[in-house]
Write an enzyme that holds these catalytic residues in place. Structure first.
Site, PDB file in Angstrom:
ATOM      1  N   LYS A 234       3.061  -2.210   0.292  1.00  0.00           N
ATOM      2  CA  LYS A 234       2.523  -3.550   0.465  1.00  0.00           C
ATOM      3  C   LYS A 234       3.238  -4.571  -0.391  1.00  0.00           C
ATOM      4  CE  LYS A 234      -1.557  -1.584   2.055  1.00  0.00           C
ATOM      5  NZ  LYS A 234      -2.908  -1.210   1.908  1.00  0.00           N
TER       6      LYS A 234
HETATM    7  N1  GLU Z   1      -7.246   0.590   4.997  1.00  0.00           N
HETATM    8  C1  GLU Z   1      -6.218   1.507   5.346  1.00  0.00           C
HETATM    9  C2  GLU Z   1      -4.870   0.860   5.117  1.00  0.00           C
HETATM   10  O1  GLU Z   1      -4.780  -0.350   4.997  1.00  0.00           O
HETATM   11  C3  GLU Z   1      -6.305   1.949   6.796  1.00  0.00           C
HETATM   12  C4  GLU Z   1      -7.345   2.981   6.939  1.00  0.00           C
HETATM   13  C5  GLU Z   1      -7.447   3.631   8.293  1.00  0.00           C
HETATM   14  O2  GLU Z   1      -6.952   3.103   9.281  1.00  0.00           O
HETATM   15  O3  GLU Z   1      -8.083   4.669   8.358  1.00  0.00           O
HETATM   16  O4  GLU Z   1      -3.895   1.570   5.032  1.00  0.00           O
END
Ligand code: GLU
Length: 269
Positions: A234
């Site tokens: 990120k």
């Molecule tokens: N919140 C997770 C992410 O941003 C994704 C979780 C999911 O899709 O199970 O990587």
């Protein structure tokens, strides 16, 4: 098989800016929903209170809107994991009622690897500050359908051992929060990157322990990698949608870049 109308979700964690990897995921989520006549829901996965920031959430929402990804379920109220503590408590109570939960004081450092050895299972530690909570995961295979990869099997007891559902700081873990949310929101199709494939058996087992009788379908899609072959993180500035906007690219060009990145990866999968 699931006969309910298709409902999927886009579930970013507000721990950084939206990047090309998210755009690839969004393309899969929205396109699959459209192909199947389904809907998309947005869920902010801010279970990690330390790393999540309101400014990232605001930026993610702004970038998504700029790119034209509009959740069918709307943004009001915005579904945030940090507002869903009551639901997680209810799920925890259910697991307690079947005596699957125990306190654990093992530090992440001590554990080092991925698989938990069950060391606190029989210790009968009282719950309290500085103690996490784990769920007993018994041996057994979880089978699921991946729309891209076919029928898959995973053995969560061997992969991860007993699952941490609340950590020593009192935070709900990703595995637990996402399982409760997908279940309570009636998600029929979970569409996410292949980096999360290993989590699926664990989440299915947790959902089973929580009483979910119909498993969702899955689609784990290829990831966009950076030039050195690693997953885009990120913090990867070059891939941040903000930076591309600042550099003058329009939304169409950013989506084109995500598609091109994906095309490049395809032969490897
Ligand atoms: N919140 C997770 C992410 O941003 C994704 C979780 C999911 O899709 O199970 O990587």
């Amino acid at each position: 098989m699931i006969d309910d109308p298709v409902l999927t979700r886009f579930a970013p964690s507000p721990t950084g800016y939206l990047h090309l990897g998210h755009v690839v995921n969004a393309l899969y989520v929205w396109r699959t929903a459209r192909q199947m006549g389904g809907r998309v829901l947005l869920r902010i996965e801010d279970h990690d209170r330390v790393r999540s920031r309101p400014e990232y959430e605001a930026a993610i929402l702004e970038d998504l809107a700029w790119l034209g990804f509009v959740p069918d379920e709307g943004l009001r109220p915005l579904v945030r994991q940090s507002d869903r503590g009551q639901l997680y408590e209810e799920a925890l109570a259910r697991l307690r009622s079947t005596a699957h939960v125990y306190a654990c004081d093992c530090s992440r450092k001590r554990l080092a690897g991925e698989q938990y050895d069950g060391r606190c299972r029989a210790r009968g530690l009282p719950e309290g500050p500085g103690r996490g909570l784990r769920v007993r995961i018994d041996p057994g295979v979880e089978r699921f359908i991946d729309l891209r990869l076919g029928t898959l099997e995973q053995e969560p007891a061997g992969q991860s051992g007993d699952l941490l559902i609340r950590d020593r700081d009192g935070q709900w873990t990703y595995q637990f929060a996402v399982t409760v949310d997908d279940m309570r929101q009636g998600i029929t199709h979970v569409i996410r990157g292949a980096d999360l494939l290993d989590s699926t058996g664990r989440q299915l087992r947790l959902a089973r322990l929580l009483g979910r009788d119909i498993a969702p379908a899955y689609l784990h899609h290829p990831l966009v990698l950076n030039p050195t072959g690693q997953k885009l993180s990120k913090s990867e500035q070059a891939a941040a949608i903000r930076e591309m906007r600042r550099a003058g690219l329009d939304a169409h060009a950013v989506i084109g870049a995500a598609e091109a990145a994906l095309e490049e990866r395809r032969p490897g999968f």
